[in-house]
Design a protein around this motif. Structure first.
Motif: not given
Length: 110
Positions: A18-25, A57-62, A67-68, A83-86
């Motif tokens: 939910l936090v990730i979804f709210l961050t992105i949206s 960028l942080v909410g959609s990649i990091a 979480l995974i 590398i993309v995550f970092i």
């Protein structure tokens, strides 16, 4: 994936998603509003939109990548996505902090 079997961990997983979804949206909403509404295009609001892009960028990649990694207990996605995550975490976080410093400096001098 034994971590997700515990009911408390499932609840935490739902809250984090939910936090990730709210961050992105919500960050996407800020960017769209500043782009679409001409009265919102002043220096401070453009800087807020820039900071929202960095947070996007942080909410959609990091955040999803972390979480995974947390769910599995190790990095299951390979070296290239690591590398993309970092890069997403480092660049997005630093741009957000620098933009916040620019906004603070601008407000101090106006």
């Amino acid at each position: 994936m034994e971590v997700v079997n515990d009911p408390i961990n499932v609840l935490l997983l739902i809250i984090i998603l939910l936090v990730i979804f709210l961050t992105i949206s919500l960050n996407l909403f800020i960017v769209i509003v500043v782009i679409m509404d001409k009265s919102m295009r002043n220096f401070t609001n453009i800087q807020f939109a820039s900071m929202s892009c960095a947070d996007l960028l942080v909410g959609s990649i990091a955040m999803p990548s972390m979480l995974i990694s947390t769910i599995y207990g190790h990095w299951p996605l390979g070296d290239n996505l690591c590398i993309v995550f970092i890069l997403g975490d480092f660049i997005g976080g630093n741009i957000s902090i620098i933009t916040l410093a620019i906004i603070s400096y601008h407000r101090l001098n106006c």
